[in-house]
Motif scaffolding. Structure first.
Motif, PDB file in Angstrom:
ATOM      1  N   ARG A  32       0.815  -1.218   0.000  1.00  0.00           N
ATOM      2  CA  ARG A  32       0.000   0.000   0.000  1.00  0.00           C
ATOM      3  C   ARG A  32       0.853   1.275   0.000  1.00  0.00           C
ATOM      4  N   ILE A  33       1.992   1.233   0.663  1.00  0.00           N
ATOM      5  CA  ILE A  33       2.863   2.410   0.681  1.00  0.00           C
ATOM      6  C   ILE A  33       3.434   2.669  -0.708  1.00  0.00           C
ATOM      7  N   GLU A  34       3.921   1.607  -1.349  1.00  0.00           N
ATOM      8  CA  GLU A  34       4.442   1.755  -2.714  1.00  0.00           C
ATOM      9  C   GLU A  34       3.348   2.212  -3.671  1.00  0.00           C
ATOM     10  N   THR A  35       2.159   1.691  -3.512  1.00  0.00           N
ATOM     11  CA  THR A  35       1.035   2.082  -4.368  1.00  0.00           C
ATOM     12  C   THR A  35       0.709   3.560  -4.205  1.00  0.00           C
ATOM     13  N   PHE A  36       0.755   4.016  -2.956  1.00  0.00           N
ATOM     14  CA  PHE A  36       0.433   5.415  -2.715  1.00  0.00           C
ATOM     15  C   PHE A  36       1.456   6.345  -3.367  1.00  0.00           C
ATOM     16  N   PHE A  37       2.750   6.069  -3.154  1.00  0.00           N
ATOM     17  CA  PHE A  37       3.783   6.974  -3.653  1.00  0.00           C
ATOM     18  C   PHE A  37       4.025   6.839  -5.157  1.00  0.00           C
ATOM     19  N   ARG A  38       3.760   5.670  -5.731  1.00  0.00           N
ATOM     20  CA  ARG A  38       4.041   5.487  -7.156  1.00  0.00           C
ATOM     21  C   ARG A  38       2.818   5.647  -8.053  1.00  0.00           C
ATOM     22  N   VAL A  39       1.627   5.461  -7.481  1.00  0.00           N
ATOM     23  CA  VAL A  39       0.414   5.517  -8.295  1.00  0.00           C
ATOM     24  C   VAL A  39      -0.499   6.662  -7.869  1.00  0.00           C
ATOM     25  N   THR A  40      -0.868   6.668  -6.584  1.00  0.00           N
ATOM     26  CA  THR A  40      -1.865   7.644  -6.119  1.00  0.00           C
ATOM     27  C   THR A  40      -1.319   9.061  -6.099  1.00  0.00           C
ATOM     28  N   LEU A  41      -0.204   9.254  -5.416  1.00  0.00           N
ATOM     29  CA  LEU A  41       0.335  10.601  -5.232  1.00  0.00           C
ATOM     30  C   LEU A  41       0.635  11.322  -6.543  1.00  0.00           C
ATOM     31  N   PRO A  42       1.302  10.683  -7.530  1.00  0.00           N
ATOM     32  CA  PRO A  42       1.577  11.408  -8.783  1.00  0.00           C
ATOM     33  C   PRO A  42       0.312  11.875  -9.498  1.00  0.00           C
ATOM     34  N   ASN A  43      -0.798  11.178  -9.308  1.00  0.00           N
ATOM     35  CA  ASN A  43      -2.029  11.536 -10.001  1.00  0.00           C
ATOM     36  C   ASN A  43      -2.806  12.661  -9.326  1.00  0.00           C
ATOM     37  N   ILE A  44      -2.487  12.948  -8.074  1.00  0.00           N
ATOM     38  CA  ILE A  44      -3.205  14.027  -7.384  1.00  0.00           C
ATOM     39  C   ILE A  44      -2.309  15.244  -7.149  1.00  0.00           C
ATOM     40  N   VAL A  45      -1.121  15.240  -7.767  1.00  0.00           N
ATOM     41  CA  VAL A  45      -0.211  16.382  -7.617  1.00  0.00           C
ATOM     42  C   VAL A  45      -0.847  17.697  -8.049  1.00  0.00           C
ATOM     43  N   PRO A  46      -1.568  17.746  -9.187  1.00  0.00           N
ATOM     44  CA  PRO A  46      -2.201  19.030  -9.556  1.00  0.00           C
ATOM     45  C   PRO A  46      -3.138  19.570  -8.479  1.00  0.00           C
ATOM     46  N   GLY A  47      -3.917  18.688  -7.853  1.00  0.00           N
ATOM     47  CA  GLY A  47      -4.799  19.123  -6.774  1.00  0.00           C
ATOM     48  C   GLY A  47      -4.019  19.625  -5.568  1.00  0.00           C
ATOM     49  N   VAL A 100       1.571  26.362 -15.046  1.00  0.00           N
ATOM     50  CA  VAL A 100       2.337  25.853 -16.188  1.00  0.00           C
ATOM     51  C   VAL A 100       3.040  24.555 -15.827  1.00  0.00           C
ATOM     52  N   LEU A 101       3.654  24.521 -14.638  1.00  0.00           N
ATOM     53  CA  LEU A 101       4.340  23.301 -14.182  1.00  0.00           C
ATOM     54  C   LEU A 101       3.359  22.153 -14.032  1.00  0.00           C
ATOM     55  N   SER A 102       2.192  22.436 -13.454  1.00  0.00           N
ATOM     56  CA  SER A 102       1.173  21.400 -13.284  1.00  0.00           C
ATOM     57  C   SER A 102       0.670  20.905 -14.630  1.00  0.00           C
ATOM     58  N   GLY A 103       0.495  21.816 -15.600  1.00  0.00           N
ATOM     59  CA  GLY A 103       0.049  21.409 -16.927  1.00  0.00           C
ATOM     60  C   GLY A 103       1.062  20.535 -17.628  1.00  0.00           C
ATOM     61  N   ARG A 104       2.335  20.843 -17.454  1.00  0.00           N
ATOM     62  CA  ARG A 104       3.391  20.023 -18.069  1.00  0.00           C
ATOM     63  C   ARG A 104       3.403  18.621 -17.464  1.00  0.00           C
ATOM     64  N   LYS A 105       3.178  18.527 -16.159  1.00  0.00           N
ATOM     65  CA  LYS A 105       3.136  17.207 -15.516  1.00  0.00           C
ATOM     66  C   LYS A 105       1.973  16.394 -16.024  1.00  0.00           C
ATOM     67  N   ASN A 106       0.833  17.062 -16.215  1.00  0.00           N
ATOM     68  CA  ASN A 106      -0.362  16.358 -16.727  1.00  0.00           C
ATOM     69  C   ASN A 106      -0.124  15.848 -18.147  1.00  0.00           C
ATOM     70  N   ARG A 107       0.486  16.702 -18.986  1.00  0.00           N
ATOM     71  CA  ARG A 107       0.756  16.281 -20.372  1.00  0.00           C
ATOM     72  C   ARG A 107       1.777  15.174 -20.409  1.00  0.00           C
ATOM     73  N   GLY A 108       2.772  15.245 -19.482  1.00  0.00           N
ATOM     74  CA  GLY A 108       3.781  14.195 -19.434  1.00  0.00           C
ATOM     75  C   GLY A 108       3.200  12.845 -19.061  1.00  0.00           C
ATOM     76  N   ARG A 109       2.229  12.819 -18.128  1.00  0.00           N
ATOM     77  CA  ARG A 109       1.608  11.559 -17.739  1.00  0.00           C
ATOM     78  C   ARG A 109       0.713  11.003 -18.845  1.00  0.00           C
ATOM     79  N   LYS A 110       0.033  11.915 -19.567  1.00  0.00           N
ATOM     80  CA  LYS A 110      -0.861  11.459 -20.633  1.00  0.00           C
ATOM     81  C   LYS A 110      -0.078  10.879 -21.808  1.00  0.00           C
ATOM     82  N   SER A 111       1.112  11.487 -22.058  1.00  0.00           N
ATOM     83  CA  SER A 111       1.922  10.985 -23.175  1.00  0.00           C
ATOM     84  C   SER A 111       2.619   9.680 -22.804  1.00  0.00           C
TER      85      SER A 111
END
Length: 268
Positions: free
Chosen positions: A176-191, A257-268
């Motif tokens: 669960r810790i690995e899941t949080f830091f590798r999956v959950t956290l990167p996806n909620i960074v913009p928020g 701008v930084l948040s938008g770049r992170k979002n585009r990077g994850r989508k690509s």
């Protein structure tokens, strides 16, 4: 019908532009006021000068208040974001939706209660604890006001998060810790970034609560600006307001701008 749509779109753009101008015009007026050559507020300025910026940056009182506001704002952004993340995780983990909604409403109370009421209550508590006029006191008090914004922003980030990603990570052997830091956290960074920005700006602009818990040895920039208005009409106040405007605008645009770049990077 095809002709009506462009006309409607143009009309909506025009109305939006007028509303935007109406909202930002009072703010933009401050900028030329800060360059006036006279020792009073005159708009439009008759003469131009940089003396009020010199007065601001060479005054120990003004620069000290600015540094205090920056330090407190950054600490509040950090504390409120961490607490907002923990609160959002707790609300997300609750099985009872009714309980979760009740707790969420409780977390948003500081947004609804008048600021003067919150200020009086916090002042009474801090007076007994010896926190009046301290950095810790400012951080704790401002976090109370900033926390609802971080909870809203991070909760919105979780609303757009696909829970199946966590299940997939767990099924592939991640704990669960690995899941949080590798999956959950990167996806909620913009928020989290949005919440941190709201928390910083809330702290940086706070006047009422700061007036109650300030001391002669610890002043924030908004409090000093308020005191300056009540004492005189020194255009150094306009220079200070322009510095705040430029700083916060640059910070928000850079973070978006930084948040938008992170979002585009994850989508690509």
């Amino acid at each position: 019908m095809d002709r009506i749509r462009p006309l409607t779109r143009s009309l909506l753009w025009a109305i939006s532009g007028i509303v935007a101008l109406w909202l930002i015009a009072p703010t933009l007026v401050v900028i030329p006021l800060s360059f006036t050559g006279k020792a009073s507020f005159v708009f439009p300025p008759d003469t131009w000068s940089l003396q009020w910026y010199e007065s601001f940056f060479t005054s120990r009182e003004w620069t000290s208040a600015l540094m205090n506001s920056l330090l407190i704002g950054l600490l509040v952004a950090l504390v409120a974001t961490v607490l907002g993340l923990l609160a959002s995780l707790g609300l997300r983990a609750l099985i009872s939706k009714r309980l979760a909604n009740s707790l969420r409403i409780g977390l948003l109370v500081p947004m609804v209660v008048p600021g003067i009421v919150v200020a009086i209550g916090i002042y009474a508590i801090f007076l007994g604890l010896g926190l009046v006029g301290t950095v810790l006191g400012f951080v704790l008090a401002h976090t109370v006001l900033a926390l609802p914004f971080t909870v809203i922003a991070i909760t919105a980030g979780f609303a757009g998060f696909d829970d199946r990603l966590e299940l997939a990570a767990l099924s592939l052997g991640a704990n669960r810790i690995e899941t949080f830091f590798r999956v959950t956290l990167p996806n909620i960074v913009p928020g989290m970034v949005s919440g941190a920005l709201f928390a910083f700006v809330t702290s940086f602009d706070e006047v009422v609560l700061s007036l109650f818990i300030k001391s002669p040895y610890l002043n924030t920039l908004p409090v000093l600006m308020y005191a300056s208005v009540t004492r005189d009409t020194d255009p150094t106040l306009a220079a200070a307001a322009t510095v705040i405007l430029v700083f916060t605008t640059t910070l928000v645009i850079g973070a978006l701008v930084l948040s938008g770049r992170k979002n585009r990077g994850r989508k690509s």
